[in-house]
Design an enzyme around this catalytic site. Structure first.
Site, PDB file in Angstrom:
ATOM      1  N   HIS A  39       0.874  -1.177   0.000  1.00 33.80           N
ATOM      2  CA  HIS A  39       0.000   0.000   0.000  1.00 33.80           C
ATOM      3  C   HIS A  39       0.908   1.223   0.000  1.00 33.80           C
ATOM      4  CE1 HIS A  39      -3.947   1.828   0.577  1.00 33.80           C
ATOM      5  NE2 HIS A  39      -3.398   2.655   1.448  1.00 33.80           N
ATOM      6  N   LYS A 184     -10.493   4.898  -4.981  1.00 34.22           N
ATOM      7  CA  LYS A 184      -9.608   6.020  -4.681  1.00 34.22           C
ATOM      8  C   LYS A 184      -8.199   5.645  -5.110  1.00 34.22           C
ATOM      9  CE  LYS A 184      -8.252   7.416  -0.410  1.00 34.22           C
ATOM     10  NZ  LYS A 184      -8.323   8.178   0.871  1.00 34.22           N
ATOM     11  N   LYS A 186      -4.252   6.468  -5.030  1.00 29.82           N
ATOM     12  CA  LYS A 186      -3.205   7.198  -4.333  1.00 29.82           C
ATOM     13  C   LYS A 186      -2.195   7.729  -5.354  1.00 29.82           C
ATOM     14  CE  LYS A 186      -4.189   6.565   0.112  1.00 29.82           C
ATOM     15  NZ  LYS A 186      -4.315   7.657   1.104  1.00 29.82           N
ATOM     16  N   ASP A 215      -6.102  10.853  -4.152  1.00 27.43           N
ATOM     17  CA  ASP A 215      -5.553  11.355  -2.893  1.00 27.43           C
ATOM     18  C   ASP A 215      -4.063  11.610  -3.078  1.00 27.43           C
ATOM     19  OD1 ASP A 215      -4.844  11.972  -0.321  1.00 27.43           O
ATOM     20  OD2 ASP A 215      -5.344  10.022   0.540  1.00 27.43           O
ATOM     21  N   GLU A 241      -8.249  14.701  -2.874  1.00 27.06           N
ATOM     22  CA  GLU A 241      -7.982  14.754  -1.440  1.00 27.06           C
ATOM     23  C   GLU A 241      -6.611  15.343  -1.144  1.00 27.06           C
ATOM     24  OE1 GLU A 241      -7.863  11.728   2.460  1.00 27.06           O
ATOM     25  OE2 GLU A 241      -8.580  11.030   0.509  1.00 27.06           O
ATOM     26  N   ASP A 266      -8.034  16.274   4.607  1.00 29.13           N
ATOM     27  CA  ASP A 266      -7.785  15.169   5.532  1.00 29.13           C
ATOM     28  C   ASP A 266      -6.808  15.620   6.612  1.00 29.13           C
ATOM     29  OD1 ASP A 266      -7.424  12.807   6.876  1.00 29.13           O
ATOM     30  OD2 ASP A 266      -6.422  11.755   5.249  1.00 29.13           O
ATOM     31  N   LYS A 290     -11.821  10.744  10.870  1.00 22.16           N
ATOM     32  CA  LYS A 290     -11.075   9.567  11.322  1.00 22.16           C
ATOM     33  C   LYS A 290     -10.919   9.606  12.836  1.00 22.16           C
ATOM     34  CE  LYS A 290      -8.173   9.241   7.154  1.00 22.16           C
ATOM     35  NZ  LYS A 290      -6.805   9.394   6.616  1.00 22.16           N
ATOM     36  N   GLU A 344     -14.530   4.910   3.224  1.00 27.39           N
ATOM     37  CA  GLU A 344     -13.485   4.107   2.582  1.00 27.39           C
ATOM     38  C   GLU A 344     -12.993   2.986   3.499  1.00 27.39           C
ATOM     39  OE1 GLU A 344      -9.304   6.213   3.422  1.00 27.39           O
ATOM     40  OE2 GLU A 344     -10.518   7.381   2.032  1.00 27.39           O
TER      41      GLU A 344
END
Length: 390
Positions: A39, A184, A186, A215, A241, A266, A290, A344
């Site tokens: 990731h 989404k 990245k 994002d 984002e 964020d 979050k 998400e």
């Protein structure tokens, strides 16, 4: 009629309830769970996700669980699992011992007095309190927060390997399984030109079948953002984002004024005060909520309230939580009257194993709120031992 009005069992005396709901003990465990693929964000990359799992036991013997997630150590925020556990064990757990678990605001004040910030650590403990109280009273956490207005939430999947070919295969598999139809992507780890080329390939292949958001994780400067947003709009990207560093609210406001793609904040918003400043600057169209940022369920709801008052949309963000942390978020999101951008919380699906006996249910682009008291989950002791850090 008298039989109908007669309780099936006597109510527990208030004094007994108050005593039985007091916090008896707190324990914490670090776990490391591998992910099914790497990731990759703009500033870090992970192949395993680390958590601190907390267990709060009440005087009545009921135990509640909570989770603090981090991403790549103290790089996304200042907290890391090693520091979270040390702070909980040495400072936060003693502050909760003997406190009534259902006195949530008092517990929060005690935690704030014991340690500054440490939002993820506090969120894990507050979640465990809500779980324990819900289990004790036979109520879901969502009910303790005011009640649910939805039982399932639209959920996206994040594409974050950086390889367009691999990401297309991943997206196609999710579409075929009817798990996700919004993705989404990245960006920011590569050059802007490389990211736009990758996005172009994804958008062309998924056109008419999936929605895309991106994002940047603070990777761009204002000039890059202004140069790229027209291209993003042309590709049909629906949300951008955190393109700029968290501190640059003025820059975000200028980018937003020129962009045809709505902006999602964020890292710019941790506290209600951050949310107020963002709204006053006109710097975003939506905000990512979050637990690890806002210090718990109540903090998340406070940030959401400021956003709602300012007309800023709500988005359910995640930090690759397991089913424990994801469920806590879902209980908070379930009671928000508006959640225009969905959530998400795909995190449990990217792990090679989960920490509960029955993971969250995903179907038709939605994740479902667990049923049952508390979080509605049962900790898998075998999995906890398997992934616990020695």
């Amino acid at each position: 009629m008298s039989d109908i009005l007669t309780p099936t069992r006597p109510a527990l005396p208030v004094a007994d309830l108050q005593r039985d709901l007091c916090v008896h003990s707190v324990t914490s465990h670090i776990v490391d769970v591998p992910t099914v693929r790497r990731h990759k964000l703009s500033s870090l990359s992970v192949a395993a996700q680390s958590y601190v799992i907390v267990r709060v036991r009440l005087d009545n013997g009921v135990e509640g669980i909570g989770e603090a997630a981090t991403l790549g150590g103290p790089r996304w925020s200042e907290e890391c699992v090693e520091g979270i556990k040390a702070t909980i064990d040495a400072h936060l757990a003693p502050a909760l011992t003997g406190v009534r678990a259902d006195a949530f605001e008092l517990a929060g004040a005690r935690l704030d007095a014991a340690a500054k910030r440490n939002n993820a650590a506090k969120a894990a403990l507050e979640t465990a309190l809500f779980d324990a109280v819900g289990r004790s009273l036979g109520l879901p956490v969502a009910a303790l927060l005011g009640g649910a207005v939805r039982e399932c939430i639209p959920v996206l999947w994040t594409l974050a390997s950086g390889d367009a070919g691999q990401e297309l295969e991943e997206a196609e598999a999710k579409l075929a399984a009817r798990l996700h139809d919004t993705f989404k992507v990245k960006i920011g780890a590569q050059s802007a030109a490389a990211d736009l080329a990758r996005l172009g390939r994804l958008a062309a292949a998924l056109a008419g079948r999936a929605r895309l958001i991106v994002d940047a994780n603070q990777a761009w400067d204002e000039t890059t953002a202004n140069r790229c947003t027209p291209a993003l709009a042309a590709l049909g990207i629906e949300l951008l984002e955190q393109p700029l560093p968290a501190w640059n609210l003025a820059g975000l406001a200028r980018v937003r004024a020129r962009s045809a793609v709505p902006l999602l904040a964020d890292e710019s918003v941790f506290t209600p005060q951050d949310m107020l400043a963002l709204a006053q600057a006109g710097a975003a169209d939506a905000v990512s909520l979050k637990l690890v940022k806002h210090g718990g369920l109540l903090g998340l709801r406070r940030v959401a309230a400021v956003a709602e008052a300012a007309g800023v949309g709500l988005y359910g963000g995640c930090l690759l939580e397991s089913s424990i942390g994801a469920a806590a978020h879902l209980h908070a999101f379930a009671g928000l009257r508006e959640l225009a951008w969905g959530c998400e919380h795909f995190g449990p699906q990217i792990l090679t194993g989960d920490l509960v006996t029955e993971p969250l249910h995903y179907a038709d682009g939605h994740v479902h709120l667990p049923s049952g008291p508390g979080l509605g989950l049962v900790l898998d002791e075998e999995q906890l031992r398997r992934y616990a850090r020695r």
